[in-house]
Design an enzyme around this catalytic site. Structure first.
Site, PDB file in Angstrom:
ATOM      1  N   ASP A  67      -0.654   0.284   1.458  1.00 47.14           N
ATOM      2  CA  ASP A  67      -2.013  -0.110   1.061  1.00 47.14           C
ATOM      3  C   ASP A  67      -2.923  -0.179   2.285  1.00 47.14           C
ATOM      4  OD1 ASP A  67      -0.931  -2.395   2.131  1.00 47.14           O
ATOM      5  OD2 ASP A  67      -1.542  -3.718   0.495  1.00 47.14           O
ATOM      6  N   SER A  68      -2.371   0.074   3.468  1.00 50.22           N
ATOM      7  CA  SER A  68      -3.198   0.260   4.668  1.00 50.22           C
ATOM      8  C   SER A  68      -4.158   1.431   4.467  1.00 50.22           C
ATOM      9  CB  SER A  68      -2.315   0.508   5.896  1.00 50.22           C
ATOM     10  OG  SER A  68      -1.374   1.529   5.635  1.00 50.22           O
ATOM     11  N   LYS A 136       6.932  -1.413  -2.871  1.00 49.29           N
ATOM     12  CA  LYS A 136       7.034  -2.470  -1.848  1.00 49.29           C
ATOM     13  C   LYS A 136       6.048  -3.568  -2.227  1.00 49.29           C
ATOM     14  CE  LYS A 136       5.392  -1.994   2.578  1.00 49.29           C
ATOM     15  NZ  LYS A 136       4.344  -3.051   2.623  1.00 49.29           N
ATOM     16  N   GLU A 138       4.648  -7.711  -0.933  1.00 43.86           N
ATOM     17  CA  GLU A 138       4.630  -8.692   0.150  1.00 43.86           C
ATOM     18  C   GLU A 138       5.023 -10.073  -0.365  1.00 43.86           C
ATOM     19  OE1 GLU A 138       0.904  -8.609   2.289  1.00 43.86           O
ATOM     20  OE2 GLU A 138       1.010  -6.430   2.561  1.00 43.86           O
ATOM     21  N   GLU A 205       7.284  -7.537   9.652  1.00 43.30           N
ATOM     22  CA  GLU A 205       6.081  -7.161  10.406  1.00 43.30           C
ATOM     23  C   GLU A 205       5.585  -8.306  11.293  1.00 43.30           C
ATOM     24  OE1 GLU A 205       2.815  -5.424   8.203  1.00 43.30           O
ATOM     25  OE2 GLU A 205       1.502  -5.474   9.961  1.00 43.30           O
TER      26      GLU A 205
HETATM   27  O1  KIV Z   1       0.433  -0.779   4.242  1.00 47.01           O
HETATM   28  C1  KIV Z   1       1.159  -0.423   5.174  1.00 47.01           C
HETATM   29  O2  KIV Z   1       0.922   0.594   5.838  1.00 47.01           O
HETATM   30  C2  KIV Z   1       2.326  -1.244   5.487  1.00 47.01           C
HETATM   31  C3  KIV Z   1       3.084  -0.942   6.731  1.00 47.01           C
HETATM   32  C4  KIV Z   1       2.274  -1.192   7.925  1.00 47.01           C
HETATM   33  C5  KIV Z   1       4.393  -1.623   6.763  1.00 47.01           C
HETATM   34  O3  KIV Z   1       2.642  -2.112   4.748  1.00 47.01           O
END
Ligand code: KIV
Length: 290
Positions: A67-68, A136, A138, A205
């Site tokens: 989600d980055s 994934k 969090e 992280e």
């Molecule tokens: O969103 C993302 O890119 C991430 C990574 C930095 C682990 O969660």
């Protein structure tokens, strides 16, 4: 290995030459750590587009549609505004562009924290729309029940603990975690809870290195570090960060290239040639057949 791609315009499928390797699976990734030991560390990078996936695929065990992309692709201030639609669309592109790596897609903020049923609906939608292999999410202890719920229903889950960017408002920033004993204990408890709930891997992280090592030693599943330790079972970075697309990157990023500079210089050459009318030349223009 150098791979070229030919686009099949009827299916939008990019066909690689030489023939692709067989795609890895979640159980194979999980099995890379046995009895607490991982031989070759797992390689993961973020990918958001089909072409990026094509270029990274052969080198990576996992591609993360992170989600980055909120900041990297959409110029948003954080990951908070990212939507399920954005994640599903980019994940589908990454799956179309890859043949080898396991594609993991981030569940965006607000799509899973409400209840385990909400999480199941969101995760199922992401996997149906994209054909990715896993999600994934969090959070640690608070998310363990959800991780178990999804895992038991056929949705592989990668956890994410320590510095969790979706919690930036609660954490008060993006600083490293685990400096106090209380924080360190919490990170370890979060990690254990995810492992016990059935997460197939856990991203660790932005934590101080001794905590990353302790977590890696404590978990039966692989840890994937970012700003953590080389002793994690694998590593992940945001691809644009490691390629040098941005002037400012977190301390834990190693910039392997300076792509921003290359792009800027290349575009300057193009602009000069357009302005001097030396582009397009006879090589790039069509003439009537004589
Ligand atoms: O969103 C993302 O890119 C991430 C990574 C930095 C682990 O969660």
């Amino acid at each position: 290995m150098s791979t070229t791609f030919q686009l099949d315009t009827s299916t939008s499928r990019a066909n690689p030459t030489p023939a692709p390797m067989k795609r890895l699976t979640v159980p194979k990734i999980r099995a890379r750590k046995t009895d607490g030991e991982t031989g070759e560390p797992l390689v993961m990078l973020t990918a958001y587009t089909a072409r990026q996936a094509q270029l990274l695929d052969a080198h990576c065990d996992l591609l993360l549609v992170g989600d980055s992309l909120g900041q990297v692709i959409y110029g948003l201030p954080s990951t908070i505004p990212v939507t399920l639609d954005m994640m599903a669309n980019h994940a589908a592109a990454v799956v179309r562009g890859s043949y080898h790596a396991v594609v993991v897609v981030d569940m965006p903020f607000g799509s899973y924290e409400g209840s385990r049923e909400q999480a199941f609906d969101s995760a199922a939608r992401l996997l149906k729309d994209s054909n990715a292999a896993a999600v994934k999410l969090e959070g640690g202890e608070a998310m363990a029940e959800t991780v178990a719920f999804l895992s038991q229903r056929g949705i592989p889950v990668m956890g994410h603990i320590g510095l969790t960017p979706q919690a930036v408002n609660a954490l008060g920033g993006y600083g490293a975690r685990g400096r106090s004993d209380a924080e360190a204990d919490k990170i370890l408890a979060d990690a254990r809870a995810l492992d016990e709930a059935g997460a197939f891997a856990v991203v660790v992280e932005g934590v101080v290195e001794p905590i990353a090592i302790a977590v890696t030693e404590a978990l039966s599943c692989p840890t994937i570090g970012i700003g953590a330790s080389a002793r994690c079972d694998g590593q992940v970075l945001v691809t644009e960060d490691m390629l040098g697309m941005f002037e400012r990157v977190p301390r834990f990023v190693k910039r392997y290239e300076n792509i921003a500079e290359t792009i800027s210089q290349t575009v300057a050459r193009y602009a000069d040639e357009v302005r001097s009318r030396s582009f397009p030349s006879s090589d790039q223009t069509y003439q009537p057949k004589s």
